[in-house]
Design an enzyme around this catalytic site. Sequence first.
Site, PDB file in Angstrom:
ATOM      1  N   LYS A   1       0.880  -1.172   0.000  1.00  0.00           N
ATOM      2  CA  LYS A   1       0.000   0.000   0.000  1.00  0.00           C
ATOM      3  C   LYS A   1       0.912   1.214   0.000  1.00  0.00           C
ATOM      4  O   LYS A   1       1.703   1.395   0.916  1.00  0.00           O
ATOM      5  CB  LYS A   1      -0.862   0.004   1.253  1.00  0.00           C
TER       6      LYS A   1
ATOM      7  N   SER B   1      -1.325  -0.860  -4.276  1.00  0.00           N
ATOM      8  CA  SER B   1      -2.474   0.049  -4.293  1.00  0.00           C
ATOM      9  C   SER B   1      -2.020   1.383  -3.732  1.00  0.00           C
ATOM     10  O   SER B   1      -1.352   1.430  -2.702  1.00  0.00           O
ATOM     11  CB  SER B   1      -3.602  -0.470  -3.401  1.00  0.00           C
TER      12      SER B   1
END
Lengths: 370, 370, 370, 370
Positions: B163, B232
């Site tokens: 992330k 992400s």
Amino acid sequence: MRGREVSVFCIPMRGPGDTQGLTRLIEGGRLNPFDIVAVLGKTEGNGGVNDFTREYATWSFCAVLAPYLGLSPKEVDERIAFVMSGGTEGVLSPHITLFARKDAAVSHGGRKHLSIGIAMTRPFRPEELGRAAQVEETARAVRSAIEDAAIAAEEDVHFVQVKCPLLTAERIEDALSRGESTVTKSGYGSMAYSRGASALGVAVALGEIAGPVPDDAIAKDWSLYSSVASASAGIELMRSVVIVFGNSPATSSPYRIGHAVMKDAIDLASVSAALLNTGLDLQMMSGEADRRRIVNIFAKAEASPDGMVRGFRHTMLDDTDISATRHARAAVGGLIAGVAGHGAIYVSGGAEHQGPPGGGPIAVIAAEEP
Amino acid sequence: MRGREVSVFCIPMRGPGDTQGLTRLIEGGRLNPFDIVAVLGKTEGNGGVNDFTREYATWSFCAVLAPYLGLSPKEVDERIAFVMSGGTEGVLSPHITLFARKDAAVSHGGRKHLSIGIAMTRPFRPEELGRAAQVEETARAVRSAIEDAAIAAEEDVHFVQVKCPLLTAERIEDALSRGESTVTKSGYGSMAYSRGASALGVAVALGEIAGPVPDDAIAKDWSLYSSVASASAGIELMRSVVIVFGNSPATSSPYRIGHAVMKDAIDLASVSAALLNTGLDLQMMSGEADRRRIVNIFAKAEASPDGMVRGFRHTMLDDTDISATRHARAAVGGLIAGVAGHGAIYVSGGAEHQGPPGGGPIAVIAAEEP
Amino acid sequence: MRGREVSVFCIPMRGPGDTQGLTRLIEGGRLNPFDIVAVLGKTEGNGGVNDFTREYATWSFCAVLAPYLGLSPKEVDERIAFVMSGGTEGVLSPHITLFARKDAAVSHGGRKHLSIGIAMTRPFRPEELGRAAQVEETARAVRSAIEDAAIAAEEDVHFVQVKCPLLTAERIEDALSRGESTVTKSGYGSMAYSRGASALGVAVALGEIAGPVPDDAIAKDWSLYSSVASASAGIELMRSVVIVFGNSPATSSPYRIGHAVMKDAIDLASVSAALLNTGLDLQMMSGEADRRRIVNIFAKAEASPDGMVRGFRHTMLDDTDISATRHARAAVGGLIAGVAGHGAIYVSGGAEHQGPPGGGPIAVIAAEEP
Amino acid sequence: MRGREVSVFCIPMRGPGDTQGLTRLIEGGRLNPFDIVAVLGKTEGNGGVNDFTREYATWSFCAVLAPYLGLSPKEVDERIAFVMSGGTEGVLSPHITLFARKDAAVSHGGRKHLSIGIAMTRPFRPEELGRAAQVEETARAVRSAIEDAAIAAEEDVHFVQVKCPLLTAERIEDALSRGESTVTKSGYGSMAYSRGASALGVAVALGEIAGPVPDDAIAKDWSLYSSVASASAGIELMRSVVIVFGNSPATSSPYRIGHAVMKDAIDLASVSAALLNTGLDLQMMSGEADRRRIVNIFAKAEASPDGMVRGFRHTMLDDTDISATRHARAAVGGLIAGVAGHGAIYVSGGAEHQGPPGGGPIAVIAAEEP
């Protein structure tokens, strides 16, 4: 025996105004423009009220065909059934499927092949859309198209495409100004009503449900549906065009059509069943040769109206940024393209009364030989 | 032998602030909150720059866990690796997958089971995003997470989730005010750079490519990629969180993980291969019992950068209404959900350097017994 | 004479979870958290059904105020009236306007100053939204809020903000499961019904129209409207919150409020009239000092339902890519920001029964001295 | 003295394919189709890469004019300068402004009136867009258009419209396949570069900045800009069309043009200044007769690149759902329509190097008599 020969061409488009593929077919002597009866296209608009790619594509094809046929573009539009479905979300690829037919001798083998028939409804008034009047007039046109296709038995009808009108702010005002009310005041919302009434018209014509259908069942009583209807709403016309596809002994084409009904948007088993019904096999799909036998797949997609897919919540209906039809086309298009091996397939949004709630019909046209 | 027991819970969410499923697990005695190490979620935002559902969900879980753990919400966020991927287009369903682990005796059978390891990078400055500095620091964190997971061989690593941060107008201004330039001035565009640098960090750490990676290869030289990286980008943090998933003999969980690489967005064969690699079989998927062995599927989706999928043009990159990542998630989500039998799967958009161009890694966690 | 002192703070937000501005006011001793009665915010979501920035912002403010007030976040939400309106399209800037009041001595000058009163409705059931039951219960709450504001004459009421619920797929299913039907099956569509019923409740309470209002006039008979109502629908609650703003002799604040009604979305003359009604002058607006007297401007915006603005067609209602409320907020926000000199103004979308069709109320709060 | 008579017609459109207003003008004898030199239109697409309403409208007008002019539609497109700007967000209304000119005697009064001149660039290659080559070739075309307009002094040039190409996935691939690189790989991003290079070409031609402009100043050094340039990027062509508007003593039209520069998106004072420069007065605008003297207003709008408008944060650049150009057109359109009294004005998005950052030129064409 006298019959008809049916040809099918799947032509990629580089934009909604791209007519080069069609011109090449004609100039190359592979297609006689006088034989064209129907064009089903996927254009790259939003598929909603303000999707002008549908009318732009239709007019582009009419304009390019006009000199070949010795007609004005408007007369071409009246001669050939153009159905442009907007929305090539995800992996879907803009293209048209063009159907041509001509008189030909047909062997007495009795084996059935792909056949196609066309009919049009009368123009609708804005206040008729999404109501019983649209159901009945559509059913009449479907029966006429089945006859035109020389299909004898209803079970040989595998796909019925209807292109139907929608409401715009202007059309709603027109009805109001005449003291009439429309079924909804939302242009986007009217697309669902119009598609729903069209699909119920198909269901009535094929005896899938008993008529007459009351106004208040339309876009409400989802237990009523057709297993072969596919309806697309478009801003560019106020009448509906009906195209019936099936297998007929009076046709000599090298193609067959089959179908199944997807129970929901992720029903891979029914995609497989539709292939089987057409004489193909999902396992075979891994081989390129077999895959190439698929001419096109026609499917309807919609967001399940209860907000769930197999017990899991989806968010398509509550998304104010992207319309539910775009979501549904993208997802179902992804699934079917995975099976077909490419994205030049016809997945159309909004499956009201077309298959069960959240599902939709799926038809496959395939060549009999690799 | 001393080792660890790993548990996995897949919990549907009714909204980005819905923490009831987690509360029920804890209150029902099925989950010790002190064992939670990572949470991977799909939230129903647009997955773009202004997707606040990711931080909203993270903060909601932190707030509800805080009293159980005797920490402030901010401390919970530092203790547990939260990775919220925005975007549940099409049939995708909002949910979290929660991973817990605790010390436990492990039998000497030597059979490997699902293991998980965590690490964090230092905070990045805006001008570091999408550049070599991010690649190197990410690689360092990946190695640290593999160690934490007690995975000995690199081939036992099946999925690495990162992330990573993104740029906003404000952060770009911050860099400019210090005389630095950022890799791009577009917030949305920065997400691709940051995901790309993160994936290359994974590839370097696992020896999939040789380092160091120069600045100008990032989001450019697509021949460089990782087969297990998933990145992400999110607005809510300026450091990266790395979570490594693999199989380890030091774990006693009843789960295994496997993976494959989708070559493009419609690569059904590789979805099937990922199931096989995990000990499942696409044919079995028709049976409900076998389907339920799937705990979750983790996949990356992207619009092929050359504008084509198997020779057919897609329109995802030229659509000004819907971002390409939303298109890609919807389509790939539809395909995988068709195989998995439901939409509560983790399909994340933007697969720069994660699998080949237009494709992406796909990992499956499954129970060993039905 | 005993009365109340009212304070107003306009605080920019850097994101829907940004509470730093509020914390600074409290920590700096400029605001006693126990005095806060209402918060009206503009958050940067889509303003539609799936706009979670509203609940995220509310939740964030509740969480940060909880320890100051010795309450749980949920209790803070019950104590203070939070109205978050989603959508900061165009030049609109995310911010909150915070209203505080406390008991204070008021001079006998008799001059009226800004006053504020609050009330809440009972929770609604999904099937009540957009129907007479919502109108009546809202009217009751408005009368209660006027009393709370110590406003004696109805002409001293200048703005009534109602935050009302909307339908989601889940709530519609809930009603259906109990054998009830909702006013619409569209989540987005329900926002218009709920805002409309709320505004008619205000109109009934202030005697602008005669009650009772029948179900079928709601979102249909546009001749019925309130000149001071402003309603916003949000997913985060099932009851409505009513905030009444007006001028009262029992208040000692240094502010006054005035209003006018925009006849359409481009009614610059009425923006000017609202300033005049508050004691300001459009011409003065060119001077910075005078501009700074404006604390905030509150306006409702909507796409004219007949598809026209002063004889020219607009395309807001036929746009399937961007919802009409987003279009309208952007346009009206641009006009009012041009007058106010900045975009931190409260322009809220969907003005059903709030002003004439296509128009809406506009209220200005200004300091009496530069 | 020999000179030219210039006519202007502002024609509403009911859709991008609506040519009825033009046909009526011609059939009614009010417009000689051979006199038409330029058409500036606002069409109702998204104004982005996949906005096909621009080419559809152009194609429709070419097709309807072709038989009148005895040309093919393609030849019409080469004869007349069509500039279609997509995007009618908010209150903006789809319309075209049509300019015609013919030889005529001009009185010796010496008073200057509206004049128009046209020129085209050579076709660009994809790799030239957004770079110095585009700046220089555009400057050449601007000088040629000024001459065509018979404008002697640069200060009499008030508006220069350039319609320029953009990159698509296909065009980027084309450059790559020839070993060339494009300025960006984003189709949407290329629009900013192409508009920027075009505007700098105008600035160079008018001596507003000194040439040559280096590649790396384009879309970067915002201190360089033109006060009269307006550029729109469109997918339908690979060369640029330049139209110069100014006042010339060699023209006999009853119109004058004036301009100002908006410093930011809410600069009401500059809207007022543009009216004054044209001989109008904002105060007069309240009277219908005076308002009708406005033929059209032409303005550029953009989201301020630093993310702020007068010290307040805007969210246009971080919105992944709606492109910044759509936000900006809606807001600036709302402001100007409020002054003009209707929405059939030409507000075009993306003002890179067109006015200062976040601002843009605004020109007014008005009749000299009410």
